[in-house]
Design a protein around this motif. Structure first.
Motif, PDB file in Angstrom:
ATOM      1  N   LYS A  76       0.851  -1.190   0.000  1.00 40.07           N
ATOM      2  CA  LYS A  76       0.000   0.000   0.000  1.00 40.07           C
ATOM      3  C   LYS A  76       0.884   1.235   0.000  1.00 40.07           C
ATOM      4  N   VAL A  77       0.431   2.271  -0.701  1.00 35.93           N
ATOM      5  CA  VAL A  77       1.177   3.524  -0.773  1.00 35.93           C
ATOM      6  C   VAL A  77       0.292   4.683  -0.334  1.00 35.93           C
ATOM      7  N   ASP A  78       0.937   5.726   0.189  1.00 36.49           N
ATOM      8  CA  ASP A  78       0.236   6.977   0.449  1.00 36.49           C
ATOM      9  C   ASP A  78       1.129   8.119  -0.034  1.00 36.49           C
ATOM     10  N   ASP A  79       0.933   9.313   0.433  1.00 41.10           N
ATOM     11  CA  ASP A  79       1.626  10.478  -0.108  1.00 41.10           C
ATOM     12  C   ASP A  79       3.150  10.377  -0.081  1.00 41.10           C
ATOM     13  N   ASN A  80       3.736   9.906   1.020  1.00 38.86           N
ATOM     14  CA  ASN A  80       5.196   9.892   1.097  1.00 38.86           C
ATOM     15  C   ASN A  80       5.781   8.562   1.563  1.00 38.86           C
ATOM     16  N   SER A  81       4.962   7.515   1.631  1.00 39.58           N
ATOM     17  CA  SER A  81       5.497   6.236   2.084  1.00 39.58           C
ATOM     18  C   SER A  81       4.841   5.057   1.361  1.00 39.58           C
ATOM     19  N   TRP A  82       5.520   3.938   1.445  1.00 39.71           N
ATOM     20  CA  TRP A  82       4.972   2.685   0.944  1.00 39.71           C
ATOM     21  C   TRP A  82       5.158   1.640   2.033  1.00 39.71           C
ATOM     22  N   SER A  83       4.222   0.727   2.124  1.00 39.14           N
ATOM     23  CA  SER A  83       4.239  -0.286   3.174  1.00 39.14           C
ATOM     24  C   SER A  83       4.020  -1.661   2.565  1.00 39.14           C
ATOM     25  N   ILE A  84       4.821  -2.612   3.044  1.00 38.02           N
ATOM     26  CA  ILE A  84       4.709  -4.008   2.630  1.00 38.02           C
ATOM     27  C   ILE A  84       4.039  -4.769   3.768  1.00 38.02           C
ATOM     28  N   TYR A  85       3.002  -5.520   3.435  1.00 32.45           N
ATOM     29  CA  TYR A  85       2.296  -6.334   4.417  1.00 32.45           C
ATOM     30  C   TYR A  85       2.527  -7.804   4.073  1.00 32.45           C
ATOM     31  N   LEU A  86       3.202  -8.508   4.975  1.00 31.87           N
ATOM     32  CA  LEU A  86       3.537  -9.914   4.788  1.00 31.87           C
ATOM     33  C   LEU A  86       2.773 -10.759   5.791  1.00 31.87           C
ATOM     34  N   ASN A  87       2.301 -11.893   5.351  1.00 30.89           N
ATOM     35  CA  ASN A  87       1.600 -12.811   6.244  1.00 30.89           C
ATOM     36  C   ASN A  87       2.129 -14.220   6.044  1.00 30.89           C
TER      37      ASN A  87
END
Length: 129
Positions: A76-87
């Motif tokens: 997922k991305v927003d204005d100034n960051s990206w996030s990785i979600y691992l399960n």
């Protein structure tokens, strides 16, 4: 296997699982260094920055707990960051894969990057370039 993801009106970000045999030499060298020199008490989450918009995410057996296997990946991305979600996946009987390697194509440069494992924020064991 590949996915296209969006967040907050941004252009698309994509990722796909790739084989170590199909990546450039510098990515292979990074993985070889991890496999031959990292200690066993890491979290098994590694990132290689190939360029401003291309990253490789390498997950080792140290990522897994108990008899779980590799599960899903989401970005997922927003204005100034990206996030990785691992399960992890508990639907696996025994270890199916020794590792997972993903090529991630970002739509822009981001100031921050985060990683989450099973819903909890964690960290990259090593980041290379």
């Amino acid at each position: 296997m590949g996915s296209m993801l969006t967040g907050c009106g941004k252009e698309e970000v994509s990722f796909s699982e790739v084989s170590i045999d199909k990546v450039k030499k510098d990515v292979k060298d990074f993985i070889l260094h991890i496999d031959t020199s990292e200690s066993d008490n890491g979290n098994g989450i590694y990132m290689f920055n190939d360029s401003e918009k291309v990253r490789y995410l390498y997950l080792t057996q140290d990522f897994l707990e108990g008899e779980n296997g590799f599960g899903s990946l989401d970005i997922k991305v927003d204005d100034n960051s990206w996030s990785i979600y691992l399960n992890e996946s508990s639907d696996v009987k025994g270890i199916e894969d020794e590792y997972k390697l993903y090529k991630i194509k970002l739509n822009e440069e981001f100031e921050y990057g985060k990683v989450f494992k099973n819903g909890e924020e964690t960290h990259f064991q090593t980041i290379g370039a």
